[in-house]
Design a protein around this motif. Structure first.
Motif, PDB file in Angstrom:
ATOM      1  N   VAL A  77       0.837  -1.203   0.000  1.00 19.08           N
ATOM      2  CA  VAL A  77       0.000   0.000   0.000  1.00 19.08           C
ATOM      3  C   VAL A  77       0.871   1.252   0.000  1.00 19.08           C
ATOM      4  O   VAL A  77       2.012   1.231   0.450  1.00 19.08           O
ATOM      5  CB  VAL A  77      -0.957   0.016   1.209  1.00 19.08           C
ATOM      6  CG1 VAL A  77      -1.947  -1.139   1.125  1.00 19.08           C
ATOM      7  CG2 VAL A  77      -0.201  -0.026   2.517  1.00 19.08           C
ATOM      8  N   ASP A  78       0.293   2.335  -0.463  1.00 20.66           N
ATOM      9  CA  ASP A  78       0.995   3.618  -0.421  1.00 20.66           C
ATOM     10  C   ASP A  78       0.656   4.341   0.877  1.00 20.66           C
ATOM     11  O   ASP A  78      -0.043   3.792   1.738  1.00 20.66           O
ATOM     12  CB  ASP A  78       0.682   4.468  -1.658  1.00 20.66           C
ATOM     13  CG  ASP A  78      -0.779   4.874  -1.792  1.00 20.66           C
ATOM     14  OD1 ASP A  78      -1.548   4.825  -0.793  1.00 20.66           O
ATOM     15  OD2 ASP A  78      -1.183   5.260  -2.911  1.00 20.66           O
ATOM     16  N   SER A  79       1.126   5.567   1.014  1.00 15.21           N
ATOM     17  CA  SER A  79       0.936   6.316   2.263  1.00 15.21           C
ATOM     18  C   SER A  79      -0.528   6.645   2.554  1.00 15.21           C
ATOM     19  O   SER A  79      -0.876   6.972   3.678  1.00 15.21           O
ATOM     20  CB  SER A  79       1.761   7.605   2.237  1.00 15.21           C
ATOM     21  OG  SER A  79       1.339   8.419   1.157  1.00 15.21           O
ATOM     22  N   GLU A  80      -1.382   6.530   1.550  1.00 15.60           N
ATOM     23  CA  GLU A  80      -2.814   6.789   1.740  1.00 15.60           C
ATOM     24  C   GLU A  80      -3.615   5.498   1.891  1.00 15.60           C
ATOM     25  O   GLU A  80      -4.849   5.524   1.936  1.00 15.60           O
ATOM     26  CB  GLU A  80      -3.344   7.618   0.575  1.00 15.60           C
ATOM     27  CG  GLU A  80      -2.699   9.005   0.505  1.00 15.60           C
ATOM     28  CD  GLU A  80      -3.125   9.784  -0.720  1.00 15.60           C
ATOM     29  OE1 GLU A  80      -4.020   9.332  -1.466  1.00 15.60           O
ATOM     30  OE2 GLU A  80      -2.546  10.858  -0.933  1.00 15.60           O
ATOM     31  N   GLY A  81      -2.919   4.342   1.926  1.00 13.67           N
ATOM     32  CA  GLY A  81      -3.593   3.058   2.088  1.00 13.67           C
ATOM     33  C   GLY A  81      -4.111   2.447   0.799  1.00 13.67           C
ATOM     34  O   GLY A  81      -4.804   1.437   0.827  1.00 13.67           O
ATOM     35  N   LYS A  82      -3.763   3.032  -0.339  1.00 17.16           N
ATOM     36  CA  LYS A  82      -4.198   2.501  -1.633  1.00 17.16           C
ATOM     37  C   LYS A  82      -3.228   1.416  -2.102  1.00 17.16           C
ATOM     38  O   LYS A  82      -2.014   1.529  -1.933  1.00 17.16           O
ATOM     39  CB  LYS A  82      -4.244   3.610  -2.675  1.00 17.16           C
ATOM     40  CG  LYS A  82      -5.132   4.782  -2.281  1.00 17.16           C
ATOM     41  CD  LYS A  82      -6.438   4.714  -3.004  1.00 17.16           C
ATOM     42  CE  LYS A  82      -7.212   5.996  -2.841  1.00 17.16           C
ATOM     43  NZ  LYS A  82      -8.169   5.995  -1.788  1.00 17.16           N
ATOM     44  N   THR A  83      -3.744   0.375  -2.717  1.00 19.04           N
ATOM     45  CA  THR A  83      -2.928  -0.722  -3.213  1.00 19.04           C
ATOM     46  C   THR A  83      -2.023  -0.256  -4.340  1.00 19.04           C
ATOM     47  O   THR A  83      -2.470   0.413  -5.277  1.00 19.04           O
ATOM     48  CB  THR A  83      -3.809  -1.880  -3.715  1.00 19.04           C
ATOM     49  OG1 THR A  83      -4.655  -2.303  -2.639  1.00 19.04           O
ATOM     50  CG2 THR A  83      -2.976  -3.047  -4.209  1.00 19.04           C
ATOM     51  N   VAL A  84      -0.754  -0.618  -4.254  1.00 16.02           N
ATOM     52  CA  VAL A  84       0.228  -0.322  -5.292  1.00 16.02           C
ATOM     53  C   VAL A  84       0.362  -1.552  -6.183  1.00 16.02           C
ATOM     54  O   VAL A  84       0.368  -2.684  -5.697  1.00 16.02           O
ATOM     55  CB  VAL A  84       1.591   0.017  -4.649  1.00 16.02           C
ATOM     56  CG1 VAL A  84       2.691   0.115  -5.686  1.00 16.02           C
ATOM     57  CG2 VAL A  84       1.485   1.299  -3.836  1.00 16.02           C
ATOM     58  N   GLY A  85       0.461  -1.367  -7.484  1.00 21.39           N
ATOM     59  CA  GLY A  85       0.744  -2.462  -8.403  1.00 21.39           C
ATOM     60  C   GLY A  85      -0.343  -3.496  -8.518  1.00 21.39           C
ATOM     61  O   GLY A  85      -0.059  -4.695  -8.549  1.00 21.39           O
TER      62      GLY A  85
END
Length: 131
Positions: free
Chosen positions: A25-33
């Motif tokens: 996840v990124d710093s906002e909690g969104k899934t990366v990749g």
């Protein structure tokens, strides 16, 4: 999620550091990749790297990793990314498959344990003989 659920990314007790299940996840909690196990593995390892640095350590102190996959067929792709971080460090490793994670977009999570170095070189234990 740490403050919502009540856990720490990493806990240090003396020279020992445990980094819990780390999702891509990124710093906002969104899934990366999304759909890309290599990108997700890299994100997990970058989060672990930052957590270790915040605990006064680094990737060079990692003694164990755990790779948790939703599709065991992704193991080679993910291990190739792991090698970018650990090829020369050579911590022990466990690879396992689970049916799913809390977020179905996640293909991989990592865990890591580290021991802050006292300046001595770690020793690699050779396999026991079958004799």
């Amino acid at each position: 999620m740490e403050s919502v659920v009540g856990f720490c990314r990493a806990v240090r007790v003396g020279p020992y550091i445990s980094v819990g299940g780390t999702a891509p996840v990124d710093s906002e909690g969104k899934t990366v990749g999304i759909g890309d196990p290599a990108a997700q593995a890299r994100q997990c390892l970058e989060i672990i790297k930052e957590a270790l640095e915040n605990a006064g350590s680094g990737m060079e102190d990692v003694v164990r990793t755990r790779v948790i996959l939703t599709n065991i067929e992704d193991w080679k792709t993910v291990i190739d990314v792991r090698a970018e971080y650990f090829k020369d460090i050579r911590p022990v490793d466990t690879i396992m498959q689970v049916s799913r994670f809390v977020n179905p977009e996640w293909l991989v999570e990592f865990e890591a344990d580290a021991v802050v170095s006292d300046g001595t070189e770690p020793e690699t234990v050779e396999p026991l003989s079958n004799d």
